[in-house]
Design a protein around this motif. Structure first.
Motif, PDB file in Angstrom:
ATOM      1  N   ALA A   1       0.901  -1.240  -0.059  1.00 33.15           N
ATOM      2  CA  ALA A   1       0.021  -0.014  -0.071  1.00 33.15           C
ATOM      3  C   ALA A   1       1.048   1.042  -0.066  1.00 33.15           C
ATOM      4  CB  ALA A   1      -1.227  -0.157   1.372  1.00 33.15           C
ATOM      5  N   VAL A   2       0.280   2.410  -0.457  1.00 29.27           N
ATOM      6  CA  VAL A   2       0.871   3.651  -0.436  1.00 29.27           C
ATOM      7  C   VAL A   2      -0.096   4.609   0.002  1.00 29.27           C
ATOM      8  CG1 VAL A   2       2.096   5.486  -1.813  1.00 29.27           C
ATOM      9  CG2 VAL A   2       2.444   3.011  -2.335  1.00 29.27           C
ATOM     10  N   ASP A   3       0.457   5.718   0.802  1.00 32.38           N
ATOM     11  CA  ASP A   3      -0.560   6.433   1.207  1.00 32.38           C
ATOM     12  C   ASP A   3      -0.399   7.842   0.465  1.00 32.38           C
ATOM     13  OD1 ASP A   3       1.269   8.143   2.566  1.00 32.38           O
ATOM     14  OD2 ASP A   3       0.851   7.609   4.598  1.00 32.38           O
ATOM     15  N   GLN A   4      -1.206   8.907   0.782  1.00 33.02           N
ATOM     16  CA  GLN A   4      -1.105  10.304   0.018  1.00 33.02           C
ATOM     17  C   GLN A   4      -0.100  11.041   0.477  1.00 33.02           C
ATOM     18  OE1 GLN A   4      -3.372  10.915  -2.353  1.00 33.02           O
ATOM     19  NE2 GLN A   4      -4.905   9.442  -1.956  1.00 33.02           N
ATOM     20  N   ARG A   5       0.774  10.621   1.447  1.00 30.99           N
ATOM     21  CA  ARG A   5       2.041  11.492   1.695  1.00 30.99           C
ATOM     22  C   ARG A   5       3.133  10.868   0.815  1.00 30.99           C
ATOM     23  NH1 ARG A   5       2.250  10.420   7.789  1.00 30.99           N
ATOM     24  NH2 ARG A   5       1.598   8.447   6.947  1.00 30.99           N
ATOM     25  N   GLY A   6       3.154   9.734   0.402  1.00 25.86           N
ATOM     26  CA  GLY A   6       4.187   9.111  -0.240  1.00 25.86           C
ATOM     27  C   GLY A   6       4.732   7.962   0.529  1.00 25.86           C
ATOM     28  N   VAL A   7       4.273   7.655   1.729  1.00 30.12           N
ATOM     29  CA  VAL A   7       4.734   6.839   2.712  1.00 30.12           C
ATOM     30  C   VAL A   7       4.276   5.218   1.972  1.00 30.12           C
ATOM     31  CG1 VAL A   7       4.250   5.177   4.878  1.00 30.12           C
ATOM     32  CG2 VAL A   7       4.322   7.697   4.641  1.00 30.12           C
ATOM     33  N   ARG A   8       5.301   4.494   1.971  1.00 31.06           N
ATOM     34  CA  ARG A   8       5.085   2.999   1.219  1.00 31.06           C
ATOM     35  C   ARG A   8       5.117   1.873   2.037  1.00 31.06           C
ATOM     36  NH1 ARG A   8       9.071  -0.452   0.430  1.00 31.06           N
ATOM     37  NH2 ARG A   8       8.684  -2.226  -0.988  1.00 31.06           N
ATOM     38  N   MET A   9       4.534   1.010   2.312  1.00 26.54           N
ATOM     39  CA  MET A   9       4.253   0.052   3.067  1.00 26.54           C
ATOM     40  C   MET A   9       4.741  -1.280   2.170  1.00 26.54           C
ATOM     41  SD  MET A   9       1.708  -1.729   5.892  1.00 26.54           S
ATOM     42  CE  MET A   9       0.387  -2.124   4.678  1.00 26.54           C
ATOM     43  N   GLY A  10       5.985  -1.917   2.482  1.00 24.99           N
ATOM     44  CA  GLY A  10       6.062  -3.269   1.567  1.00 24.99           C
ATOM     45  C   GLY A  10       5.657  -4.210   2.117  1.00 24.99           C
ATOM     46  N   TRP A  11       6.237  -5.425   2.052  1.00 21.71           N
ATOM     47  CA  TRP A  11       5.971  -6.790   2.857  1.00 21.71           C
ATOM     48  C   TRP A  11       6.517  -7.230   4.052  1.00 21.71           C
ATOM     49  CZ3 TRP A  11       1.208  -8.072   1.106  1.00 21.71           C
ATOM     50  CH2 TRP A  11       1.108  -7.462   0.070  1.00 21.71           C
ATOM     51  N   GLY A  12       7.239  -6.238   4.696  1.00 21.77           N
ATOM     52  CA  GLY A  12       8.033  -6.512   5.816  1.00 21.77           C
ATOM     53  C   GLY A  12       9.306  -6.937   5.998  1.00 21.77           C
ATOM     54  N   ARG A  13      10.060  -7.197   4.923  1.00 16.65           N
ATOM     55  CA  ARG A  13      11.463  -7.648   4.815  1.00 16.65           C
ATOM     56  C   ARG A  13      12.541  -6.767   4.738  1.00 16.65           C
ATOM     57  NH1 ARG A  13       8.649 -11.746   1.293  1.00 16.65           N
ATOM     58  NH2 ARG A  13       8.188 -13.442   2.789  1.00 16.65           N
ATOM     59  N   GLY A  14      12.030  -5.213   4.481  1.00 19.57           N
ATOM     60  CA  GLY A  14      12.851  -4.267   4.322  1.00 19.57           C
ATOM     61  C   GLY A  14      13.977  -4.030   3.197  1.00 19.57           C
ATOM     62  N   TYR A  15      14.062  -5.026   2.129  1.00 24.63           N
ATOM     63  CA  TYR A  15      14.795  -5.071   1.109  1.00 24.63           C
ATOM     64  C   TYR A  15      15.017  -3.508   0.392  1.00 24.63           C
ATOM     65  CZ  TYR A  15      16.029 -10.011   1.085  1.00 24.63           C
ATOM     66  OH  TYR A  15      16.649 -11.284   1.733  1.00 24.63           O
ATOM     67  N   PHE A  16      13.997  -3.328   0.123  1.00 23.28           N
ATOM     68  CA  PHE A  16      13.528  -2.002  -0.688  1.00 23.28           C
ATOM     69  C   PHE A  16      13.955  -0.784   0.269  1.00 23.28           C
ATOM     70  CE2 PHE A  16      11.992  -4.660  -3.782  1.00 23.28           C
ATOM     71  CZ  PHE A  16      12.436  -4.118  -5.175  1.00 23.28           C
ATOM     72  N   ASP A  17      13.512  -0.847   1.363  1.00 26.48           N
ATOM     73  CA  ASP A  17      13.788   0.257   2.361  1.00 26.48           C
ATOM     74  C   ASP A  17      15.274   0.472   2.553  1.00 26.48           C
ATOM     75  OD1 ASP A  17      11.224   1.429   2.882  1.00 26.48           O
ATOM     76  OD2 ASP A  17      10.732  -0.146   4.088  1.00 26.48           O
ATOM     77  N   LYS A  18      16.046  -0.528   2.615  1.00 30.98           N
ATOM     78  CA  LYS A  18      17.595  -0.621   2.922  1.00 30.98           C
ATOM     79  C   LYS A  18      18.224  -0.003   1.475  1.00 30.98           C
ATOM     80  CE  LYS A  18      17.634  -4.466   5.979  1.00 30.98           C
ATOM     81  NZ  LYS A  18      17.486  -6.019   5.954  1.00 30.98           N
ATOM     82  N   THR A  19      17.733  -0.607   0.571  1.00 31.39           N
ATOM     83  CA  THR A  19      18.105  -0.167  -0.853  1.00 31.39           C
ATOM     84  C   THR A  19      18.064   1.375  -0.943  1.00 31.39           C
ATOM     85  OG1 THR A  19      17.978  -2.317  -1.900  1.00 31.39           O
ATOM     86  CG2 THR A  19      18.345  -0.319  -3.356  1.00 31.39           C
ATOM     87  N   LEU A  20      17.128   1.889  -0.784  1.00 26.87           N
ATOM     88  CA  LEU A  20      16.573   3.246  -1.091  1.00 26.87           C
ATOM     89  C   LEU A  20      17.371   3.990   0.099  1.00 26.87           C
ATOM     90  CD1 LEU A  20      12.886   3.078  -1.879  1.00 26.87           C
ATOM     91  CD2 LEU A  20      14.893   3.350  -3.537  1.00 26.87           C
ATOM     92  N   GLY A  21      17.348   3.622   1.282  1.00 24.58           N
ATOM     93  CA  GLY A  21      18.071   4.291   2.343  1.00 24.58           C
ATOM     94  C   GLY A  21      19.502   4.436   2.242  1.00 24.58           C
ATOM     95  N   SER A  22      20.162   3.425   1.371  1.00 21.18           N
ATOM     96  CA  SER A  22      21.602   3.407   1.255  1.00 21.18           C
ATOM     97  C   SER A  22      21.814   4.331   0.210  1.00 21.18           C
ATOM     98  CB  SER A  22      22.247   2.016   1.198  1.00 21.18           C
ATOM     99  OG  SER A  22      21.938   1.464  -0.267  1.00 21.18           O
TER     100      SER A  22
END
Length: 193
Positions: free
Chosen positions: A131-152
């Protein structure tokens, strides 16, 4: 991280998974065609020459028609390959039906691995989401792969998440590590935040 936040995200993911399982085939086909068209427009409008995307699972919005279009139009696409250390490797899409089964049963590309830093050379990043909200917050599936990639990434290109229409919501729970997206692609809209 508060336990109630974790529980809220887990419950929302379970609800989304169940809803996705019940989408009729004809609706899924129409959604795929619309999402593909939006992605084509996004790539053309931004003059993208190299992007990263992913191979959709059976319940996710389908990406393969878009990947074939990109290949046919000379756009290089990097596809993620999961690693045990929580990072993503990348391989170049080769426009074949050959796929590997990666960690967690996810579809992954065949081909030579380019390493985690290969994503630093793309013009656009297309990511999965629950899901994604109107502020651009993305919720993935809980493993964090894309959050780690984007954050790095020191300097990252625009990042767009793909979801079904009902998964673009007003507000999602957000944790410190959750990385925002630039926009969202749904069957009915291409939105830049």
């Amino acid at each position: 991280m508060p336990e109630d936040l974790v529980a809220a995200k887990q419950a929302l993911r379970a609800e989304i998974r169940e809803r996705r399982r019940t989408i009729p085939a004809h609706e899924r086909d129409a959604d795929t065609a619309a999402i593909t068209e939006h992605l084509q427009h996004l790539v053309a409008a931004r003059g993208v020459k190299r992007l990263s995307c992913y191979l959709a699972t059976p319940t996710e919005p389908e990406t393969r028609p878009f990947l074939s279009w990109a290949y046919d139009n000379g756009i290089e696409v990097l596809l993620p390959v999961t690693r045990n250390d929580g990072l993503l490797d990348w391989a170049v899409a080769n426009n074949t039906d050959d796929e590997n089964v990666g960690l967690y049963g996810l579809p992954e590309p065949t081909g030579d691995l380019l390493g985690p830093i290969a994503i630093n050379s793309v013009d656009l990043i297309v990511v999965p989401a629950s899901a994604v909200d109107q502020r651009g917050v993305r919720m993935g599936w809980g493993r964090g792969y894309f959050d780690k990639t984007l954050g790095s990434m020191g300097k990252r290109p625009p990042v767009y998440a793909i979801v079904f229409d009902s998964e673009l919501v007003d507000e999602l729970p957000r944790e410190v590590h959750d990385q925002p997206v630039t926009g969202v692609v749904t069957p009915s809209a291409l939105i830049t935040f």
